[in-house]
Design a protein around this motif. Structure first.
Motif, PDB file in Angstrom:
ATOM      1  N   SER A   1       0.829  -1.205   0.016  1.00  0.00           N
ATOM      2  CA  SER A   1       0.160  -0.005   0.013  1.00  0.00           C
ATOM      3  C   SER A   1       0.885   1.171   0.124  1.00  0.00           C
ATOM      4  N   ALA A   2       0.054   2.442   0.005  1.00  0.00           N
ATOM      5  CA  ALA A   2       0.789   3.735  -0.116  1.00  0.00           C
ATOM      6  C   ALA A   2       0.909   4.620   1.066  1.00  0.00           C
ATOM      7  N   ASN A   3       1.960   5.443   1.269  1.00  0.00           N
ATOM      8  CA  ASN A   3       1.912   6.356   2.216  1.00  0.00           C
ATOM      9  C   ASN A   3       1.653   7.642   1.621  1.00  0.00           C
ATOM     10  N   ILE A   4       0.653   8.409   2.260  1.00  0.00           N
ATOM     11  CA  ILE A   4       0.374   9.627   1.666  1.00  0.00           C
ATOM     12  C   ILE A   4      -0.223  10.696   2.447  1.00  0.00           C
ATOM     13  N   GLU A   5      -0.282  11.956   2.451  1.00  0.00           N
ATOM     14  CA  GLU A   5      -0.691  12.828   3.185  1.00  0.00           C
ATOM     15  C   GLU A   5      -1.731  13.869   2.767  1.00  0.00           C
ATOM     16  N   VAL A   6      -2.272  13.929   1.623  1.00  0.00           N
ATOM     17  CA  VAL A   6      -3.082  14.919   1.125  1.00  0.00           C
ATOM     18  C   VAL A   6      -4.108  14.063   0.310  1.00  0.00           C
ATOM     19  N   PRO A   7      -5.397  14.200   0.297  1.00  0.00           N
ATOM     20  CA  PRO A   7      -6.401  13.558  -0.287  1.00  0.00           C
ATOM     21  C   PRO A   7      -5.924  13.343  -1.987  1.00  0.00           C
ATOM     22  N   GLU A   8      -5.371  14.503  -2.604  1.00  0.00           N
ATOM     23  CA  GLU A   8      -5.045  14.389  -3.872  1.00  0.00           C
ATOM     24  C   GLU A   8      -4.150  13.362  -4.481  1.00  0.00           C
ATOM     25  N   GLU A   9      -3.473  12.823  -3.339  1.00  0.00           N
ATOM     26  CA  GLU A   9      -2.564  12.059  -3.810  1.00  0.00           C
ATOM     27  C   GLU A   9      -3.008  10.536  -3.748  1.00  0.00           C
ATOM     28  N   VAL A  10      -4.375  10.165  -3.590  1.00  0.00           N
ATOM     29  CA  VAL A  10      -5.001   9.016  -3.732  1.00  0.00           C
ATOM     30  C   VAL A  10      -5.001   8.453  -5.102  1.00  0.00           C
ATOM     31  N   ASP A  11      -5.460   9.326  -6.007  1.00  0.00           N
ATOM     32  CA  ASP A  11      -5.348   8.873  -7.375  1.00  0.00           C
ATOM     33  C   ASP A  11      -3.895   8.399  -7.887  1.00  0.00           C
ATOM     34  N   TYR A  12      -2.893   9.153  -7.666  1.00  0.00           N
ATOM     35  CA  TYR A  12      -1.641   8.966  -7.873  1.00  0.00           C
ATOM     36  C   TYR A  12      -1.169   7.400  -7.378  1.00  0.00           C
ATOM     37  N   ALA A  13      -1.448   7.201  -6.090  1.00  0.00           N
ATOM     38  CA  ALA A  13      -1.348   6.060  -5.293  1.00  0.00           C
ATOM     39  C   ALA A  13      -1.903   4.730  -5.980  1.00  0.00           C
ATOM     40  N   ARG A  14      -3.122   5.063  -6.557  1.00  0.00           N
ATOM     41  CA  ARG A  14      -3.849   4.009  -7.094  1.00  0.00           C
ATOM     42  C   ARG A  14      -3.344   3.758  -8.543  1.00  0.00           C
ATOM     43  N   ALA A  15      -2.914   4.838  -9.087  1.00  0.00           N
ATOM     44  CA  ALA A  15      -2.443   4.594 -10.612  1.00  0.00           C
ATOM     45  C   ALA A  15      -0.879   3.803 -10.388  1.00  0.00           C
ATOM     46  N   GLN A  16      -0.273   4.089  -9.341  1.00  0.00           N
ATOM     47  CA  GLN A  16       1.022   3.267  -9.254  1.00  0.00           C
ATOM     48  C   GLN A  16       0.812   1.899  -8.829  1.00  0.00           C
ATOM     49  N   GLY A  17      -0.470   1.462  -8.314  1.00  0.00           N
ATOM     50  CA  GLY A  17      -0.640   0.047  -8.081  1.00  0.00           C
ATOM     51  C   GLY A  17      -0.923  -0.175  -6.848  1.00  0.00           C
ATOM     52  N   ALA A  18      -1.243   0.759  -6.010  1.00  0.00           N
ATOM     53  CA  ALA A  18      -1.446   0.445  -4.458  1.00  0.00           C
ATOM     54  C   ALA A  18      -2.785  -0.374  -4.004  1.00  0.00           C
ATOM     55  N   ALA A  19      -2.286  -1.247  -3.118  1.00  0.00           N
ATOM     56  CA  ALA A  19      -3.745  -2.066  -3.010  1.00  0.00           C
ATOM     57  C   ALA A  19      -4.532  -1.214  -1.823  1.00  0.00           C
ATOM     58  N   GLY A  20      -4.154  -0.182  -1.137  1.00  0.00           N
ATOM     59  CA  GLY A  20      -4.971   0.509  -0.418  1.00  0.00           C
ATOM     60  C   GLY A  20      -3.700   1.631   0.119  1.00  0.00           C
ATOM     61  N   ILE A  21      -4.063   2.497   1.292  1.00  0.00           N
ATOM     62  CA  ILE A  21      -3.349   3.388   1.778  1.00  0.00           C
ATOM     63  C   ILE A  21      -3.145   2.827   3.189  1.00  0.00           C
ATOM     64  N   GLY A  22      -1.572   2.620   3.372  1.00  0.00           N
ATOM     65  CA  GLY A  22      -1.394   2.001   4.713  1.00  0.00           C
ATOM     66  C   GLY A  22      -0.796   3.065   5.485  1.00  0.00           C
ATOM     67  N   LEU A  23      -0.703   4.385   5.249  1.00  0.00           N
ATOM     68  CA  LEU A  23      -0.426   5.355   6.238  1.00  0.00           C
ATOM     69  C   LEU A  23      -0.815   6.822   5.766  1.00  0.00           C
ATOM     70  N   TYR A  24      -1.731   7.258   6.151  1.00  0.00           N
ATOM     71  CA  TYR A  24      -2.369   8.569   6.020  1.00  0.00           C
ATOM     72  C   TYR A  24      -1.868   9.562   7.022  1.00  0.00           C
ATOM     73  N   ARG A  25      -0.713  10.349   6.666  1.00  0.00           N
ATOM     74  CA  ARG A  25      -0.396  11.208   7.794  1.00  0.00           C
ATOM     75  C   ARG A  25      -1.398  12.405   8.234  1.00  0.00           C
ATOM     76  N   THR A  26      -2.194  12.347   9.013  1.00  0.00           N
ATOM     77  CA  THR A  26      -3.217  13.345   9.103  1.00  0.00           C
ATOM     78  C   THR A  26      -2.617  14.808   9.628  1.00  0.00           C
ATOM     79  N   GLU A  27      -1.403  14.638  10.150  1.00  0.00           N
ATOM     80  CA  GLU A  27      -0.733  16.251  10.598  1.00  0.00           C
ATOM     81  C   GLU A  27      -0.673  16.784   9.438  1.00  0.00           C
ATOM     82  N   GLY A  28      -0.682  16.432   8.197  1.00  0.00           N
ATOM     83  CA  GLY A  28      -0.503  17.240   6.998  1.00  0.00           C
ATOM     84  C   GLY A  28      -1.637  18.440   7.098  1.00  0.00           C
ATOM     85  N   THR A  29      -2.864  18.046   7.470  1.00  0.00           N
ATOM     86  CA  THR A  29      -3.760  19.291   7.560  1.00  0.00           C
ATOM     87  C   THR A  29      -3.496  20.364   8.488  1.00  0.00           C
TER      88      THR A  29
END
Ligand code: PEP
Ligand code: MG
Length: 564
Positions: free
Chosen positions: A258-286
């Motif tokens: 899965s992928a590590n991300i911290e803004v919602p806009e990154e989900v699409d890119y992570a999916r396109a790269q073949g991530a099975a899900g999001i394994g770490l969403y760093r919420t403090e980015g907000t």
């Protein structure tokens, strides 16, 4: 490759000078010009921050513009120049500092935060009076060279024309590095004296793979680097074929990749790269570049967006990990922020903030693909307390008649040595463990993850680190829960075979490296990986381990680009 821009965050030097009566008008004009220029810069930053971080987060810049437009303040600066016959920057500094001192004297923490903004504006005007270049006047494609790089700098800088970063301080796992990796901007940090050797306008080439920078490179170096870039680009293109495939070894051991991300806009890119899900969403980015805590509604909107975009795959939201090298949780200065008020410690001490976040996360969980993870857990009692807070948040939502996943899965980051030692007891309390190698390594080896002076001592293949990781995986398995890794080590191609062989169930990595890691998993048989890991665990030094793993990769995966 591009043109260097030396970005100096140095506080401008203010000297007090006496001026002649005949210069008063010119001096006042300097303030007006600098003020107008500062406003233009801030408007640009504001527009960019709104687009990148959302209007709520951009408010801090609006507040700064309001200071520039304060006619009483500006009037009093002009009057004082005429009356005291002192130079513009001195009066600006002195007058604005009065405000700052007043704010710092207030017992209100919010006012302290505001004092920083006021100071920031003052520096901006003074720099403009002194006609010093500022980054916001940057034009064209550039490579930013600076002493240090903060996470906020990375976000604010991350316009299309930034080709790369080079900095004296920082390391691979510093937050700014992680962020620039996910923004796909090459960065080399921890160069120690790059700001002394590079001038604005120099031509520079950054090799983010090797961690090197070439200043005014000759034709031969340019050719070599261009060839390397082409080779890597071709390799990356070849990897896109892996995106739709599952991350299974040839002998069918499944790894959840899965992928590590911290803004919602990154989900699409992570999916396109073949991530099975999001394994770490760093919420403090907000919390970056904003004032005060975000409301339940704001957080709910963000989390819901991510959960929906990731559905039907799972997303693991990590509760705020404030402190350390990220946001300072308060105004007071900590000598050792990495050993201070950080992560779950802050959340447990600020019930309102914690409960608000938990309610927002729970409300975003109606599709049952949301998981919650707690950072910086050092002992079992912290897990229990966090769980009590979760129960409270659930009850509050029930009382409000709102829906959520009543059986939401919860996990803990294993990133503090005491938690690693107590991993089995912690595992008994939760549904999964995720190893935070970035912090685990720094705390285990007593090496600051951001300090370039000790960077060679920050060893992810140190046998003590590997044995700890193995022990955590085994502890989780004894309690029948899965164990993953979301630190940068999980995304290092040299570590993949080893981690798989040690029994890791999940790897959560920066989206850019995802296809490469998948390729490795799909190439090496699990039974061979186990044999390789067993052998590694008998070795006694990081050098021996690296050498052995590199030789395995060279033999089995000859096209994986390795750096010496
Ligand atoms: C870690 O420590 O490995 C981790 C993933 O958390 P962060 O880098 O956000 O501290
Ligand atoms: Mg961490």
């Amino acid at each position: 490759m591009g043109t260097a821009y030396l970005y100096s965050k140095h506080v401008p030097h203010i000297e007090m000078k006496t001026i002649a009566e005949s210069d008063v008008e010119a001096e006042q004009q300097r303030v007006r010009t600098a003020n107008a220029r500062s406003e233009k810069e801030l408007q640009k930053i504001l527009a960019f921050a709104e687009q990148k971080l959302g209007s709520q987060s951009a408010k801090i810049f609006e507040a700064q513009i309001m200071i520039l437009n304060d006619t009483i303040l500006m009037g009093s600066i002009e009057k004082r120049i005429a009356k005291e016959l002192k130079n513009a920057e001195y009066i600006v500094g002195d007058e604005i500092n009065k405000y700052k001192r007043m704010m710092l004297a207030s017992p209100d923490e919010y006012m302290h935060e505001r004092a920083r903004d006021v100071e920031d504006v003052m520096h901006r005007i003074v720099r403009n009076i002194q006609d010093q270049k500022l980054f916001s006047r940057l034009e064209g494609a550039s490579i930013i060279v600076s002493e240090s790089l903060l996470a906020t700098d990375t976000v604010i800088f991350s316009r299309n024309q930034i080709l790369g970063y080079a900095a004296d301080l920082g390391g691979v796992t510093s937050h700014a590095a992680i962020l620039s990796r996910s923004l796909r901007i090459p960065a080399v940090l921890g160069l120690r004296n790059v700001t002394k050797n590079v001038r604005t306008g120099d031509s520079v080439a950054i090799d983010g793979y090797a961690g090197t920078i070439a200043i005014n490179p000759n034709a031969q170096t340019i050719e070599q680097l261009e060839k390397k870039a082409e080779r890597l680009k071709a390799f990356e293109e070849q990897l896109t074929a892996f995106a739709p495939l599952v991350a299974d070894t040839p002998d069918h051991k499944h790894i959840e990749l899965s992928a590590n991300i911290e803004v919602p806009e990154e989900v699409d890119y992570a999916r396109a790269q073949g991530a099975a899900g999001i394994g770490l969403y760093r919420t403090e980015g907000t919390l970056l570049a904003r004032q005060g805590d975000p409301s339940e509604e704001e957080q709910y909107e963000e989390y819901k967006k991510v959960a929906e975009a990731t559905f039907p795959h799972p997303v693991i939201f990590r509760t705020f990990d404030i402190g350390g090298d990220k946001l300072a949780p308060g105004e007071y200065h900590e000598e050792n922020p990495f050993l201070g008020w950080r992560g779950i410690r802050v959340s447990l001490d600020r019930p309102e903030m914690f409960l608000t976040q938990l309610r927002a996360l729970l409300r975003a969980s109606t599709k049952k693909n949301v998981r919650i993870m707690f950072p910086m857990i050092a002992k079992v009692s912290e897990v229990r307390r966090a769980k009590e807070f979760l129960k409270l948040a659930k009850n509050e939502l029930k009382a409000r008649g709102l829906h959520f996943d009543a059986r939401i899965k919860i996990g803990v980051m294993i990133e503090v040595p005491s938690a690693a030692i107590m991993a089995e007891e912690i595992a008994a309390e939760v549904d999964f463990l995720s190893i935070g190698s970035n912090d685990l390594i720094q705390y285990l080896l007593a090496v600051d993850r951001d300090n370039a002076a000790v960077a060679p001592l920050y060893q992810q293949f140190n046998p003590a680190v590997l044995r700890t990781i193995k022990a955590v995986i085994d502890a989780g398995h004894r309690k029948n829960i899965w164990v993953g890794m979301c630190g940068e080590m999980g995304g290092d191609p040299i570590a993949t075979i080893l981690l798989v062989g040690m029994g890791i169930d999940e790897l959560s990595v920066v989206p850019t490296v995802l296809p490469e890691i998948k390729k490795i998993i799909r190439t090496i048989k699990y039974k061979d990986a186990v044999r390789i890991a067993d052998k590694v665990l008998t070795l006694h030094t990081e050098d021996e381990i690296r050498e052995y793993l590199a030789s395995v990769i060279k033999k089995q995966l000859p096209d994986i680009p390795l750096e010496d």
